[in-house]
Design an enzyme around this catalytic site. Structure first.
Site, PDB file in Angstrom:
ATOM      1  N   HIS A 429      -3.001   6.384   7.055  1.00 20.60           N
ATOM      2  CA  HIS A 429      -2.200   7.573   7.361  1.00 20.60           C
ATOM      3  C   HIS A 429      -2.770   8.814   6.670  1.00 20.60           C
ATOM      4  O   HIS A 429      -2.760   8.903   5.444  1.00 20.60           O
ATOM      5  CB  HIS A 429      -0.746   7.305   6.907  1.00 20.60           C
ATOM      6  N   ASN A 479       6.998   9.845   3.615  1.00 23.24           N
ATOM      7  CA  ASN A 479       7.955  10.360   4.593  1.00 23.24           C
ATOM      8  C   ASN A 479       9.351   9.761   4.409  1.00 23.24           C
ATOM      9  O   ASN A 479      10.348  10.382   4.757  1.00 23.24           O
ATOM     10  CB  ASN A 479       7.453  10.119   6.021  1.00 23.24           C
TER      11      ASN A 479
END
Ligand code: 3HC
Length: 692
Positions: A429, A479
């Protein structure tokens, strides 16, 4: 022996052998002092060369000894410098690898410095919340002039040998370290050594005070809230206005002051945190990382293109795939534009841009990708789409190819289930813009093999990223916490805080941008779409505010429509009574009584709920250690490194306060906001994260 003494004809060569980076630990300081004394006493020795054994010269003071008994024992750095500087026999530092901090300061006390072309030099103390404490601020401007010294020392950059040579920091570039150093020492014997750097005053006299004023202004903007850069400027100014001995004393006092600061503690915590994050405890030593030498990226849009640039910049050939010739052409256009901007700003040369573009290939068919070591899928966040892509990749790619997904929240195991090689499926990511943001959050699925993990963790270093390993859950490490940060910003708006107060508090704390200004920048229409999906899966005991939706309804999408939480003139944000009226309507409709917030309350409510969530990540094993979470937030979300990261900072403020805030908010927010068991236990036992 940490310092080896050898004779090359009439030259003594002191070689520091203190792996991994020849830091100036007690044993090295003792070894250097003894070696210099021996060289001075030896009638047959006419010059002394100092060099590093292994991969580098000297990486600076031993940071792990800071504050320990060892740092106070034995010769000080300054004692060694004095011996080198006052030596009647010429002294030469021969540099390879890196000469950093106290290491470069040792070199600056030699009569001359020579370096091989691949060497790098720098005074990176600022990155540890410090300043060069062994004369770096006094000697550097004497060699390279004030302007260059200000920029070298306040940036902490490592500069290549060629640049150091052109600035005058090194006297010659040599081919072979040992023989080159010895030959240069003989040259000094024959021609006479130059005066010690500390005595060379021509570059520090008559300096215009306006230079410091301008540099202070520029630096204050760039290094908001940091103590060290301003102190460095004070020291370099003192080097120009005071006699050398006084300037050295001034520097020592400033160093001591910074040494006691919380920022120094936070930045040193952070230095070790980044290095610790690379270590995955359950990977056996027998599993050695294999080099990733070729890559494909699926999706040539904004994210995929950025990821492609990362690999191309690092010299790794990359093939970008998109659905059509038009999509590919558009992606290529954006990449070229980004590169052209870097060239026009001077951060990249045209030649490097051309090389990077040469390493990129664009295709529209999976069959045309060819064999690569790693594929990074960067398509939309849609599980069905990702599964289709992975099935296709599994079909066309050789068995050895690692299949990575750039998903920011989706389930890696479900993605892996679309393949026959779940051991080779992993989350990779990157953060937007991928070519700028440093974080690479790797995500481990339940079947991901040790080898796959080792390969993608090691990859990060090759491509200039900082890697952290996360477990598989919604939002991974970063996140998952972010929801609480932005969520609480909105609840505070509804309860009476203003956008300006919330963003001001976040920014004066050191965040690159406040949460609401950030949303205005990203565009609120995107948020509304994501929020609509979230609303559908919201637990029954939770609610979301509707402020974003109300703003969008009023045409306030953020910067792109000139108004959002603020109104904009160009990029300048201005408080807007219209936005406040919309927010007040939202409060009324929700039946929430508005009240004033203190700045401290805003700060705690922004960060404590997300730290509580991070404690749950630790409990669940999603994050291996608290310091990994710090690394994620500093590199992926603009959390100020000089606060050490959210976990370090929270521990400094007091985990009991985090717990109090969670206890206060949970009844109103829902069960997900309840205090983490781990947090409750640590507070009850009076312990910090490291004892978790
Ligand atoms: N002291 C103690 N340990 C150090 C160290 C130092 N100065 N520099 C690096 N290390 C350790 C690292 O913690 C790491 O340990 P680990 O393997 O147990 O995790 C090991 O050395 C290797 O370091 P890296 O993984 O960072 O290796 P790299 O090859 O990627 O980078 C480097 C090497 C560029 C030297 C990098 O380590 C670095 O930037 N080090 C810090 C340099 C620095 O800040 N120097 C200034 C120190 S303060 C000072 O000198 C004060 C003076 O002015 C008085």
């Amino acid at each position: 022996m940490s310092v080896d003494y050898a004779i090359e004809g009439d030259v003594a060569v002191l070689t520091i052998n203190h792996p991994p980076v020849n830091a100036l630990s007690l044993v090295v300081r003792e070894g250097l002092k003894a070696g210099i004394q021996k060289g001075l006493a030896d009638q047959n020795v006419r010059a002394i060369v100092v060099l590093g054994g292994g991969r580098t010269f000297i990486a600076g003071a031993d940071i792990s000894e800071f504050g320990t008994e060892k740092s106070r024992q034995g010769p000080r750095l300054q004692d060694i410098q004095r011996a080198l500087e006052t030596s009647p026999k010429p002294t030469v530092a021969a540099i390879h690898g890196t000469a950093l901090g106290g290491g470069l300061e040792i070199a600056l006390a030699c009569h001359s410095r020579v370096a091989v072309a691949s060497a790098k030099l720098g005074l990176p103390e600022v990155k540890l919340g410090l300043l060069p404490g062994a004369g770096g601020t006094v000697r550097t401007p004497r060699l390279i002039g004030v302007e260059a010294a200000l920029s070298l020392v306040t940036s902490g950059d490592h500069i290549p040998a060629a640049k150091a040579h052109s600035l005058g920091l090194v006297d010659a570039i040599i081919d072979d370290l040992r023989s080159g150093g010895v030959a240069y020492a003989r040259k000094l014997v024959a021609e006479g050594a130059p005066p010690p750097v500390i005595e060379r005053n021509e570059k520090v006299t008559g300096v215009d005070p306006a230079l410091f004023r301008d540099f202070r202004e520029k630096t204050a903007k760039k290094s908001r809230g940091q103590l060290a850069p301003a102190k460095i400027i004070d020291c370099i100014e003192a080097a120009c206005t005071k006699p050398a001995a006084e300037a050295l004393a001034f520097e020592t006092a400033a160093f001591q002051e910074l040494f006691q600061s919380d920022q120094r503690k936070a930045l040193i915590h952070y230095f070790f945190a980044e290095r610790e994050a690379r270590k995955i405890p359950d990977i056996p030593e027998s599993v050695q990382p294999q080099k990733i030498g070729s890559v494909a990226v699926i999706g040539a849009g904004l994210m995929g293109g950025g990821i492609g640039m990362v690999f191309a910049n690092a010299g790794i050939p990359v093939t970008l795939l998109d659905v059509s010739d038009e999509a590919v052409a558009k992606g290529r256009g954006i990449i070229e534009k980004n590169y052209a901007t870097s060239v026009s700003r001077g951060s990249m040369t045209q030649a490097r841009m051309d090389d990077a573009l040469d390493r990129m290939r664009f295709v529209t068919k999976y069959e045309d990708i060819g064999p690569v070591d790693l594929v990074v899928e960067a398509a939309f966040e849609d599980m069905d789409l990702k599964k289709k892509i992975f099935t296709e990749l599994d079909r066309v790619m050789p068995d050895k190819t690692i299949l990575g997904s750039n998903t920011s929240s989706l389930n890696i195991d479900e993605i892996a289930s679309a393949t026959k090689r779940p051991d080779k499926v992993v989350g990779v990511h990157f953060f937007s813009p991928a070519n700028v943001m440093k974080l690479q959050e790797n995500v481990r699925g339940k079947a991901t093999s040790h080898q796959t993990l080792a390969d993608v963790m090691a990859l990060a270093k090759d491509i200039g990223k900082v890697a952290v390993l996360a477990g598989n859950c919604d939002g991974f490490i970063g996140n998952r916490m972010l929801q609480y940060y932005t969520g609480e910003a909105e609840f505070m708006l509804e309860e009476g805080a203003t956008p300006e107060q919330i963003d001001r508090v976040a920014e004066s704390f050191g965040m690159a941008m406040g949460p609401l200004a950030m949303r205005d920048l990203a565009g609120m229409d995107t948020s509304v779409r994501i929020r609509a999906i979230r609303r559908k899966t919201l637990p029954p005991d939770e609610r979301m505010t509707d402020i974003v939706e109300r703003l969008v309804e009023a045409g306030r999408y953020g910067q792109k429509t000139g108004k959002g939480y603020y109104r904009y003139e160009g990029r300048t944000r201005i408080a807007d009574p219209e936005a406040i009226a919309i927010i007040e309507d939202a409060s009324r409709a929700a039946g929430v009584k508005r009240r004033a917030f203190t700045d401290e309350e805003v700060l705690y409510r922004l960060f404590f709920p997300m730290v509580n969530e991070a404690a749950k990540e630790l409990e669940e094993g999603i994050a291996i250690r608290a310091s990994d979470i710090d690394v994620v937030w500093v590199n992926g979300y603009g959390f100020p490194a000089h606060r050490g990261g959210p976990m370090f900072w929270a521990e400094q403020v007091g985990l009991d306060k985090v717990l109090d805030t969670s206890r206060e908010l949970a009844p109103r927010r829902g069960v997900r906001w309840a205090p983490a068991k781990l947090l409750e236990r640590l507070v009850a036992e009076g312990k910090g994260w490291s004892k978790a």
